[in-house]
Design a protein around this motif. Structure first.
Motif, PDB file in Angstrom:
ATOM      1  N   VAL A 135       0.832  -1.197   0.000  1.00  0.00           N
ATOM      2  CA  VAL A 135       0.000   0.000   0.000  1.00  0.00           C
ATOM      3  C   VAL A 135       0.869   1.250   0.000  1.00  0.00           C
ATOM      4  CG1 VAL A 135      -1.653   1.355   1.346  1.00  0.00           C
ATOM      5  CG2 VAL A 135      -1.984  -1.120   1.070  1.00  0.00           C
ATOM      6  N   THR A 136       1.928   1.210   0.809  1.00  0.00           N
ATOM      7  CA  THR A 136       2.839   2.364   0.891  1.00  0.00           C
ATOM      8  C   THR A 136       3.685   2.478  -0.358  1.00  0.00           C
ATOM      9  OG1 THR A 136       2.928   2.157   3.293  1.00  0.00           O
ATOM     10  CG2 THR A 136       4.671   3.431   2.235  1.00  0.00           C
ATOM     11  N   HIS A 137       4.293   1.366  -0.763  1.00  0.00           N
ATOM     12  CA  HIS A 137       5.210   1.387  -1.901  1.00  0.00           C
ATOM     13  C   HIS A 137       4.503   1.820  -3.187  1.00  0.00           C
ATOM     14  CE1 HIS A 137       8.662   0.299  -4.338  1.00  0.00           C
ATOM     15  NE2 HIS A 137       7.845  -0.379  -5.141  1.00  0.00           N
ATOM     16  N   LEU A 138       3.252   1.431  -3.337  1.00  0.00           N
ATOM     17  CA  LEU A 138       2.521   1.738  -4.570  1.00  0.00           C
ATOM     18  C   LEU A 138       1.718   3.036  -4.467  1.00  0.00           C
ATOM     19  CD1 LEU A 138       1.281  -1.882  -5.346  1.00  0.00           C
ATOM     20  CD2 LEU A 138       3.064  -0.625  -6.570  1.00  0.00           C
ATOM     21  N   ASN A 139       1.947   3.776  -3.366  1.00  0.00           N
ATOM     22  CA  ASN A 139       1.263   5.062  -3.174  1.00  0.00           C
ATOM     23  C   ASN A 139      -0.265   4.932  -3.220  1.00  0.00           C
ATOM     24  OD1 ASN A 139       3.719   6.590  -3.012  1.00  0.00           O
ATOM     25  ND2 ASN A 139       3.882   6.442  -5.250  1.00  0.00           N
ATOM     26  N   LEU A 140      -0.765   3.909  -2.520  1.00  0.00           N
ATOM     27  CA  LEU A 140      -2.200   3.649  -2.494  1.00  0.00           C
ATOM     28  C   LEU A 140      -2.868   4.136  -1.208  1.00  0.00           C
ATOM     29  CD1 LEU A 140      -2.143  -0.042  -3.814  1.00  0.00           C
ATOM     30  CD2 LEU A 140      -2.684   2.011  -5.142  1.00  0.00           C
ATOM     31  N   THR A 141      -2.095   4.726  -0.317  1.00  0.00           N
ATOM     32  CA  THR A 141      -2.584   5.030   1.032  1.00  0.00           C
ATOM     33  C   THR A 141      -3.915   5.756   1.039  1.00  0.00           C
ATOM     34  OG1 THR A 141      -0.276   5.154   1.768  1.00  0.00           O
ATOM     35  CG2 THR A 141      -1.972   6.040   3.242  1.00  0.00           C
ATOM     36  N   GLU A 142      -4.035   6.793   0.236  1.00  0.00           N
ATOM     37  CA  GLU A 142      -5.260   7.599   0.250  1.00  0.00           C
ATOM     38  C   GLU A 142      -6.435   6.887  -0.412  1.00  0.00           C
ATOM     39  OE1 GLU A 142      -4.494  11.376  -1.461  1.00  0.00           O
ATOM     40  OE2 GLU A 142      -3.030  11.970   0.076  1.00  0.00           O
ATOM     41  N   ARG A 143      -6.148   5.874  -1.225  1.00  0.00           N
ATOM     42  CA  ARG A 143      -7.227   5.178  -1.941  1.00  0.00           C
ATOM     43  C   ARG A 143      -7.513   3.789  -1.365  1.00  0.00           C
ATOM     44  NH1 ARG A 143      -4.466   5.179  -7.532  1.00  0.00           N
ATOM     45  NH2 ARG A 143      -2.616   5.539  -6.237  1.00  0.00           N
ATOM     46  N   PHE A 144      -6.796   3.423  -0.306  1.00  0.00           N
ATOM     47  CA  PHE A 144      -6.918   2.066   0.233  1.00  0.00           C
ATOM     48  C   PHE A 144      -7.686   2.065   1.543  1.00  0.00           C
ATOM     49  CE2 PHE A 144      -5.306  -1.371   2.963  1.00  0.00           C
ATOM     50  CZ  PHE A 144      -5.592  -2.469   2.161  1.00  0.00           C
ATOM     51  N   ASP A 145      -8.654   1.163   1.633  1.00  0.00           N
ATOM     52  CA  ASP A 145      -9.428   0.959   2.855  1.00  0.00           C
ATOM     53  C   ASP A 145      -9.364  -0.524   3.184  1.00  0.00           C
ATOM     54  OD1 ASP A 145     -11.257   0.602   4.864  1.00  0.00           O
ATOM     55  OD2 ASP A 145     -12.916   1.613   3.857  1.00  0.00           O
ATOM     56  N   PRO A 146      -8.663  -0.903   4.254  1.00  0.00           N
ATOM     57  CA  PRO A 146      -8.512  -2.331   4.563  1.00  0.00           C
ATOM     58  C   PRO A 146      -9.835  -3.055   4.770  1.00  0.00           C
ATOM     59  CG  PRO A 146      -7.798  -0.963   6.403  1.00  0.00           C
ATOM     60  CD  PRO A 146      -7.992  -0.057   5.243  1.00  0.00           C
ATOM     61  N   GLU A 147     -10.861  -2.353   5.215  1.00  0.00           N
ATOM     62  CA  GLU A 147     -12.177  -2.993   5.400  1.00  0.00           C
ATOM     63  C   GLU A 147     -12.830  -3.313   4.061  1.00  0.00           C
ATOM     64  OE1 GLU A 147     -13.549  -3.910   8.259  1.00  0.00           O
ATOM     65  OE2 GLU A 147     -11.731  -3.254   9.309  1.00  0.00           O
ATOM     66  N   ARG A 148     -12.439  -2.572   3.065  1.00  0.00           N
ATOM     67  CA  ARG A 148     -13.071  -2.694   1.750  1.00  0.00           C
ATOM     68  C   ARG A 148     -12.185  -3.403   0.730  1.00  0.00           C
ATOM     69  NH1 ARG A 148     -13.208   2.872  -1.212  1.00  0.00           N
ATOM     70  NH2 ARG A 148     -11.022   2.251  -1.364  1.00  0.00           N
ATOM     71  N   ASP A 149     -10.882  -3.234   0.842  1.00  0.00           N
ATOM     72  CA  ASP A 149      -9.960  -3.641  -0.215  1.00  0.00           C
ATOM     73  C   ASP A 149      -9.028  -4.785   0.170  1.00  0.00           C
ATOM     74  OD1 ASP A 149     -11.052  -1.567  -1.697  1.00  0.00           O
ATOM     75  OD2 ASP A 149      -9.542  -0.123  -1.026  1.00  0.00           O
ATOM     76  N   LEU A 150      -9.275  -5.422   1.304  1.00  0.00           N
ATOM     77  CA  LEU A 150      -8.422  -6.531   1.734  1.00  0.00           C
ATOM     78  C   LEU A 150      -9.313  -7.734   2.067  1.00  0.00           C
ATOM     79  CD1 LEU A 150      -5.547  -7.501   2.448  1.00  0.00           C
ATOM     80  CD2 LEU A 150      -5.983  -6.751   4.794  1.00  0.00           C
ATOM     81  N   PHE A 151      -9.100  -8.829   1.333  1.00  0.00           N
ATOM     82  CA  PHE A 151      -9.855 -10.066   1.547  1.00  0.00           C
ATOM     83  C   PHE A 151      -8.871 -11.168   1.937  1.00  0.00           C
ATOM     84  CE2 PHE A 151     -12.626  -7.494  -0.931  1.00  0.00           C
ATOM     85  CZ  PHE A 151     -13.916  -7.898  -0.624  1.00  0.00           C
TER      86      PHE A 151
END
Length: 440
Positions: A66-82
């Motif tokens: 998430v950090t390396h790919l600069n996804l922090t602002e667009r990533f929600d672990p409740e929504r985007d992690l299975f």
């Protein structure tokens, strides 16, 4: 490029980094393994959990994906992690992957979703691959031109789209077509193939198979609606196929048979048969309505087939039209009665089902008339079922049991009657429409 990329996460972060950098999605959804050594640590773990290996040695350490790919602002672990706990269970992996895809379909279409199945266990890859195919999601894999390491992709990797058209098409046809054709639901089959052609581009061979089955189902649909000429135009192309040829030859005999009794029908193709194929066709049509549990429709068709049998036989054997009976052609003992029944301005009389069979029974030695005399009681008794139907004179729905009772009497009589007045044994017996697609 599509909005969302779904990836399976395994031991190496490199394929995911390559896929994201290549496909440039706005969002990334991760499917990770659970348990003690969960691959979720690569996605959201602290420090530098991502290890880039070279020849088995750690060459580089990176922060989480998430950090390396600069996804922090667009990533929600409740929504985007299975997370899938049973990482070697294909069923569990498929369910999790399906959940991941469906979560995205709530707000976007399948055209805006991509899936890369490179990482994770083999079961995780299978699960995401199957889910992507089932939901019409574009499928990708990250690999290398000269791949020597069969455990993971390490160097010179690239991400490319997988041609899943053949797999997707075969799965859709294998899973759905037998259901539709088993219920003789040709409009549903036609709609499925039309959707397959318009939903996404298909490769040449795949597209040709879809088109062939579309025309085949259109032909059966037209035939089912008694549009015999249109059915022939669509079915003619399949005469080189065994199944298509059997259907086509029977259809041509049906058309020749119909032409003999239907003055307004002009067949596009015909071959001579025993002359009663139009009745056989109608009985088979009634069977299809019964399979759909449309028993009122089925009974109406059986009644018409019974009526049509007498009409066709009177026309073939005696040149008599039931809509305009030439009194000079009937037995002498009936002429006075028919004269009394005709309109003053007409030389002919119109007769219905019962009168048609009573007339046949008065011709000496007529096999159909003899059979009617023997079976008259059960036939007339079962006519009540049809007469009380909303398709005739009443409002009482026909039940499955009533259809079976009436059908048992009528169909047996019709089949026996046709065999008695024709050389039907020399013709291949007409069979119900097939429940599978066309091979091409």
């Amino acid at each position: 490029m599509a909005e969302t990329l779904i990836v399976t996460v395994g031991g190496s972060p490199q394929p995911i980094i390559t896929a994201v950098e290549t496909l440039q999605p706005k969002r990334v959804v991760f499917i990770c393994s659970g348990g003690k050594h969960s691959s979720a640590t690569q996605v959201i773990g602290p420090g530098k959990p991502c290890k880039i290996l070279k020849k088995g040695e750690v060459e580089k350490e990176l922060p989480n994906l998430v950090t390396h790919l600069n996804l922090t602002e667009r990533f929600d672990p409740e929504r985007d992690l299975f997370v899938v706990e049973e990482l070697d269970d294909p069923s569990a992996c498929y369910r999790t992957a399906s959940d991941a895809v469906k979560s995205q379909l709530e707000n976007t279409s399948s055209r805006d979703i991509m899936a890369d199945y490179t990482g994770g266990t083999k079961s995780m890859s299978v699960g995401l691959g199957m889910a992507a195919i089932d939901f019409g999601v574009s499928l990708y894999v990250t690999t290398a031109s000269d791949r020597k390491n069969l455990k993971q992709v390490q160097w010179g990797e690239f991400t490319e789209m997988v041609d899943a058209d053949v797999i997707r098409t075969e799965r859709e046809i294998a899973q759905l077509l037998p259901v539709f054709l088993g219920q003789y639901d040709y409009p549903a089959a036609v709609s499925m193939f039309q959707n397959m052609l318009t939903a996404s581009p298909r490769a040449g061979a795949v597209r040709n198979k879809i088109r062939a089955n579309l025309d085949y189902c259109r032909a059966l649909d037209a035939w089912d609606k008694f549009d015999h000429n249109r059915a022939w135009h669509l079915l003619e192309r399949f005469m080189g196929d065994k199944k298509g040829r059997e259907l086509g030859l029977f259809l041509k005999r049906v058309m020749a048979s119909r032409e003999n009794i239907d003055a307004g029908f002009h067949p596009e193709a015909r071959i001579k048969g025993h002359g009663y194929e139009i009745i056989e066709d109608l009985v088979l049509n009634a069977g299809r309505r019964a399979q759909q549990e449309r028993f009122d429709d089925a009974v109406a068709r059986l009644y018409r087939a019974l009526e049509l049998l007498a009409q066709v036989h009177l026309k073939i054997a005696y040149g008599i039209e039931t809509s305009a009976v030439d009194i000079q052609k009937i037995p002498d003992e009936l002429k006075a009665d028919y004269e009394a029944r005709r309109n003053p301005d007409r030389r002919t009389v119109s007769i219905g089902l019962r009168d048609s069979y009573e007339l046949l029974a008065r011709f000496d030695g007529d096999e159909l008339g003899i059979l009617y005399t023997r079976k008259k009681g059960p036939i007339l008794d079962n006519l009540t079922i049809r007469n009380l139907s909303i398709m005739a004179h009443g409002f009482t729905p026909v039940t499955a049991r009533e259809y079976e009772k009436m059908g048992g009497v009528f169909i047996s009589f019709i089949e026996t009657g046709i065999a008695a007045v024709t050389d039907a044994g020399k013709w291949k017996k007409a069979t119900q429409f097939p429940v599978g697609g066309i091979e091409c």
